[in-house]
Each structure stands twice: as structure tokens, then as C-alpha cells.
Design a protein around this motif. Structure first.
Motif, short mmCIF file in Angstrom:
data_model
loop_
_atom_site.label_atom_id
_atom_site.label_comp_id
_atom_site.label_asym_id
_atom_site.label_seq_id
_atom_site.Cartn_x
_atom_site.Cartn_y
_atom_site.Cartn_z
N LEU A 1 0.85 -1.20 0.00
CA LEU A 1 0.00 0.00 0.00
C LEU A 1 0.88 1.25 0.00
CD1 LEU A 1 -2.83 -0.80 2.58
CD2 LEU A 1 -3.01 -0.67 0.10
N ARG A 2 0.52 2.19 -0.84
CA ARG A 2 1.21 3.49 -0.85
C ARG A 2 0.20 4.54 -0.34
NH1 ARG A 2 6.09 3.58 -2.84
NH2 ARG A 2 6.08 5.86 -2.96
N ALA A 3 0.68 5.36 0.55
CA ALA A 3 -0.18 6.37 1.17
C ALA A 3 0.46 7.74 1.00
CB ALA A 3 -0.40 6.07 2.64
N VAL A 4 -0.35 8.76 1.17
CA VAL A 4 0.11 10.14 1.07
C VAL A 4 0.24 10.70 2.48
CG1 VAL A 4 -0.38 12.44 0.22
CG2 VAL A 4 -0.94 10.45 -1.18
N GLY A 5 1.43 11.17 2.82
CA GLY A 5 1.67 11.73 4.14
C GLY A 5 3.15 11.96 4.33
N THR A 6 3.51 12.27 5.56
CA THR A 6 4.92 12.43 5.92
C THR A 6 5.36 11.16 6.62
OG1 THR A 6 4.55 14.79 6.22
CG2 THR A 6 6.56 13.88 7.16
N PRO A 7 6.31 10.41 6.06
CA PRO A 7 6.70 9.13 6.67
C PRO A 7 7.09 9.26 8.13
CG PRO A 7 7.66 9.35 4.49
CD PRO A 7 7.03 10.65 4.80
N GLY A 8 7.86 10.30 8.47
CA GLY A 8 8.24 10.48 9.86
C GLY A 8 7.05 10.70 10.76
N ALA A 9 6.07 11.50 10.29
CA ALA A 9 4.89 11.76 11.09
C ALA A 9 4.05 10.51 11.26
CB ALA A 9 4.07 12.87 10.46
N VAL B 1 -7.92 -1.37 3.18
CA VAL B 1 -8.32 -0.28 2.29
C VAL B 1 -9.80 -0.03 2.46
CG1 VAL B 1 -8.53 0.49 -0.11
CG2 VAL B 1 -6.50 -0.76 0.62
N THR B 2 -10.17 1.22 2.55
CA THR B 2 -11.58 1.60 2.57
C THR B 2 -11.74 2.82 1.68
OG1 THR B 2 -13.40 2.40 3.95
CG2 THR B 2 -11.20 2.92 4.69
N GLY B 3 -12.45 2.64 0.58
CA GLY B 3 -12.61 3.73 -0.38
C GLY B 3 -11.27 4.13 -0.97
N ASN B 4 -10.95 5.40 -0.90
CA ASN B 4 -9.67 5.88 -1.40
C ASN B 4 -8.68 6.13 -0.27
OD1 ASN B 4 -10.95 8.02 -0.24
ND2 ASN B 4 -10.33 9.52 -1.79
N GLN B 5 -8.87 5.41 0.85
CA GLN B 5 -8.00 5.59 2.00
C GLN B 5 -7.36 4.28 2.41
OE1 GLN B 5 -10.75 7.44 4.80
NE2 GLN B 5 -9.58 9.35 4.61
N GLY C 1 -7.61 3.46 14.57
CA GLY C 1 -7.41 3.44 13.12
C GLY C 1 -6.77 4.73 12.63
N LEU C 2 -5.69 4.57 11.86
CA LEU C 2 -5.02 5.71 11.21
C LEU C 2 -5.44 5.71 9.75
CD1 LEU C 2 -3.01 8.04 11.05
CD2 LEU C 2 -1.18 6.34 10.72
N PHE C 3 -6.15 6.74 9.32
CA PHE C 3 -6.66 6.84 7.96
C PHE C 3 -5.77 7.80 7.17
CE2 PHE C 3 -10.11 5.44 10.53
CZ PHE C 3 -10.92 4.65 9.73
N LEU C 4 -5.26 7.32 6.03
CA LEU C 4 -4.40 8.12 5.17
C LEU C 4 -4.91 8.07 3.74
CD1 LEU C 4 -0.96 6.80 6.50
CD2 LEU C 4 -2.01 9.01 7.04
N SER C 5 -4.69 9.14 3.02
CA SER C 5 -5.04 9.12 1.59
C SER C 5 -4.20 8.08 0.88
CB SER C 5 -4.79 10.51 0.97
OG SER C 5 -5.62 11.47 1.56
N ARG C 6 -4.83 7.42 -0.08
CA ARG C 6 -4.20 6.26 -0.71
C ARG C 6 -3.78 6.58 -2.13
NH1 ARG C 6 -7.14 1.82 -3.26
NH2 ARG C 6 -5.76 0.03 -3.57
#
Length: 426
Positions: free
Chosen positions: A305-313, A339-343, A403-408
Motif C-alpha cells: 500500500l502506498r499512502a500520502v503523508g509524511t513518513p516520519g509523522a 483499504v476503505t474507499g480511497n484511504q 485506526g489511522l486513515f491516510l489518503s491512498r
């Protein structure tokens, strides 16, 4: 300032009184003198008309007839041709007001009145004017004192507010005085106080967050360095040093992230990253701590899975959840990706007693903790997640599931023989 306001107001009043008071005195003096002269003239004409009427009627003219006609301090001298002058009243001494009138029969009537009567009337008028001026001065002083207090007291309050701001007390007073200029200054001071309060709060929050977020990584780094000092195996030293360098890089990222959030929480540095790498990093970092506690930490779920965010955060958010499970949970801690939706969602759960009912949704509030802890970890974790456009939620209280939700971003193509859907690591 009070003294200056009172003095300036008093000076203005005195100038007004001097200008209008002197003018009024002159006008009143002339008016009284003219009125007295007019009275004497009228009296002389009246007596002359009486004499004319009696002479035309061949009636006798003597002092007894005019005794009741001339009253007060007036003196009358009636000169009729062929007769002795008739005097009525006592002749005044000193300065007098006089008037002479001639009748139709040739008689002359002179009426005199002491000027002292005019002087007394002028004196009474001057006394009244002086009393009115004195009352005006007293009223002006009272009004000046009131106005000075009205202006000086707010300035004193504003000075005290500025002094409090300088001494480190940023509480706004929200006090207004009904004077637009002073209210504007009060608005500016209150705005400054609110900004200073926000800055101080941000600094205190940064210090607390940094202390909390760096405590565990520094402890882990210290353990890595101790292991390096206790081993002579070059491969082990190299492996532990590599892990230590990775932890140092993550600590640097944590510090930068905390500083960024302290300056502007909306500023993010989100990129597309491999979620597997962050999870593997956390497993490697926390496995020794769990092993020492006699517990296990596992992960499962979708791979690649690839997510959008700051890896350190994201790593800090997961570290906070894992540490929370280590301190307050029990049994095996599981990280599962789905995966749920686009997250992309990373769930962290354990087999402990869960979140107490009295905490509920307040679990993410600062200083809220079920046990003897700071109550900062989950609050910082939620802030870090939201700064990258994600969110952190408690999905279940018993057993606890966060649960940590991140853009996918789209999945990468798996290698031959890999299962792109499910994976399990222990």
C-alpha cells in the motif's frame, strides 16, 4: 495628566468669565445708571405737570401738596416766578443724579437723588454676577475633575494591562471605556494579549510534545548504542549502527515536524510513500521492548500500500499507538492494514482491557489518561495525522482498536510469487 486637564479647563472658564463677565458688568452698570436717570427725569416731569395743573386752576401751590409726592431719598426744588422756591425733602449731599424740567407757566422743577442708591444697586448686581461666576468656576472644576478621572483612569488601566503583558500575564481584560480612541488602544492590547497567549501556549505545547515524543526513541537509541558497546561482532555492530542511524534520522524528522506544527499546523510536507516500510521499521524498533515485556507484536493485512503523508509523522503516530498499547494494553499487539474507499487504514489493537467508559471520545484530549501518564501521546498523534490530511480515530473501545486513515495512492505491481493482498509478519 489630571492636573493639566483641570488647569486647562479652569483657564478656559476663567477666560470666558473674564470676557463675558466684564462686558456684563459694564452693560449692567450703564443700564442701572440710565434707569436711575430716567426715573429722576420722569419724576421732574411729573412734578412739573402737577404744578402746571394747579397754576392753571388758580390753586395754591406749597410744600404740603408735594410732601406726599416726593418719596424716598429724593429732593425737589420748585421755583415759581413771583413766589419763594419750594423745597421738598432733604437735600442730598455728595454726588447726585439730578434732572430739571420746565413747566408751561414758567416754573422750574429740579429733582435730585443720591448716586449712592445707584451704587448700591450696582453693587448688588456685581455681587450676583460674582456669585454666578463662582458657581460656574466650581461647576467647571467639578466637571474637569470628572472628565480628568474619566480619561486618566482608563489610561492607568491600559498602562497596567501593558505592564501585565510585559510581566508574562497575557490574559486579555476585554474592558472598554466609552472613548473611541481609548477603546481602540484596549482592542490592540487585547489582540496582542491573545497573540502572546497563543505563542506561549504553542511554546509550552512544543516543549511538552517534544519531551513526550523524543523520550521513547531516545531510550531505544540508547539501548542500541549499549548493544553496540557490548558486542565485538562487526556484523552486529554494523546492523545496530544502521538501525541507530535510522532512528536518528527519524528523531530529526520528528523535531522538524514538531517545529513546523508549532509555527503553522496547516503546513504539511506530505509525499507518497510505502506504508510497508514504515510498519516494518516500527516492528523492528519496538520488538525488543515487547520481547522484554514478554509480549508479541505482529502485523498483517494488505501489502504494497502506498499512502500520502509524511513518513516520519506516520511513524510517530504508529509509535504513539504502539507505546500506548505497551503501557496500557495487554497480550499481543496487532497492526493490520486495509483499504476503505480511497484511504489506506492502519489499525492497531491489543488484547488488553480497553478504554474505560468514562474516557470515551475524550481519549484524544490533552492531559486525559486512564493511568498515570502525561496524556499527551494520543493528542500529539492526532495532530500529526491531521497535519497531513489524515485522521486518527478510536474505532472500538473493548478490545481497543485505533485506526489511522491516510489518503491512498495506486498499488504497485507485486513481484512474481508475491501475494498482493495479504501478508503476515511476526
Amino acid at each position: 495628566m489630571r492636573r493639566r486637564l483641570i488647569q486647562s479647563t479652569l483657564a478656559v472658564v476663567l477666560v470666558v468669565i473674564a470676557v463675558f463677565g466684564v462686558s456684563l458688568v459694564i452693560v449692567e452698570t450703564r443700564t442701572i445708571s440710565n434707569s436711575a436717570q430716567e426715573r429722576v427725569d420722569s419724576e421732574a416731569l411729573r412734578l412739573a405737570s402737577i404744578v402746571d395743573s394747579r397754576l392753571l386752576s388758580d390753586e395754591k401751590v406749597n410744600g404740603k401738596i408735594f410732601k406726599d409726592q416726593v418719596t424716598g431719598d429724593r429732593y425737589a426744588l420748585i421755583d415759581i416766578p413771583g413766589q419763594a422756591p419750594i423745597q421738598v425733602g432733604a437735600k442730598p449731599t455728595g454726588d447726585v443724579i439730578h434732572s430739571t424740567a420746565k413747566g408751561e407757566e414758567g416754573e422750574t422743577v429740579r429733582v435730585e437723588e443720591p448716586r449712592s442708591a445707584v451704587t448700591r444697586e450696582v453693587g448688588r448686581t456685581l455681587l450676583i454676577i460674582a456669585l454666578v461666576a463662582l458657581l460656574a468656576i466650581i461647576a467647571a472644576v467639578l466637571l474637569a475633575v470628572r472628565q480628568a478621572n474619566r480619561l486618566a483612569s482608563p489610561l492607568t488601566d491600559l498602562a497596567e494591562t501593558a505592564e501585565r503583558l510585559g510581566s508574562g500575564d497575557p490574559r486579555p481584560r476585554h474592558k472598554r471605556y466609552g472613548v473611541p480612541e481609548l477603546d481602540r488602544v484596549a482592542d490592540v492590547l487585547d489582540s496582542s494579549a491573545e497573540r502572546i497567549a497563543r505563542m506561549l501556549t504553542a511554546e509550552r505545547r512544543l516543549a511538552a510534545d517534544a519531551s513526550h515524543q523524543l523520550r521513547t526513541p531516545l531510550t531505544a537509541l540508547s539501548m542500541r548504542l549499549e548493544e553496540i558497546t557490548l558486542t565485538d561482532d562487526p556484523d552486529t555492530v554494523k546492523e545496530e549502527a544502521t538501525i541507530a542511524l535510522t532512528q536518528v534520522e527519524r528523531l530529526t524528522d520528528v523535531v522538524e515536524r514538531l517545529l513546523t506544527n508549532a509555527r503553522d499546523p496547516r503546513t504539511g510536507s506530505a509525499v507518497s510513500f510505502d506504508l510497508d516500510e514504515v510498519i516494518q521499521q516500527q516492528l523492528a524498533e519496538w520488538r525488543p521492548a515487547y520481547r522484554s515485556a514478554g509480549r508479541a507484536i505482529v502485523s498483517s493485512g494488505k501489502r504494497h500500500l502506498r499512502a500520502v503523508g509524511t513518513p516520519g509523522a506516520v511513524a510517530q503516530v504508529l509509535a504513539a499507538l504502539i507505546e500506548n498499547s505497551l503501557m496500557h494494553g495487554g497480550g499481543t499487539v496487532a497492526l493490520r492494514t486495509r483499504v476503505t474507499g480511497n484511504q489506506a487504514v492502519v489499525e492497531v489493537t491489543d488484547e488488553g482491557p480497553g478504554v474505560p467508559p468514562e474516557l470515551g471520545s475524550r481519549i484524544f484530549e490533552r492531559t486525559i489518561s486512564g493511568r498515570n501518564s502525561t496524556g499527551i501521546g494520543l493528542a500529539v498523534a492526532r495532530d500529526l495525522a491531521e497535519a497531513d490530511g489524515g485522521r486518527l480515530e478510536m474505532l472500538q473501545a473493548k478490545p481497543p482498536v485505533f485506526g489511522l486513515f491516510l489518503s491512498r495512492t495506486p498499488l504497485r505491481v507485486p513481484l512474481t510469487g508475491e501475494d498482493p493482498e495479504e501478508w503476515t509478519v511476526r
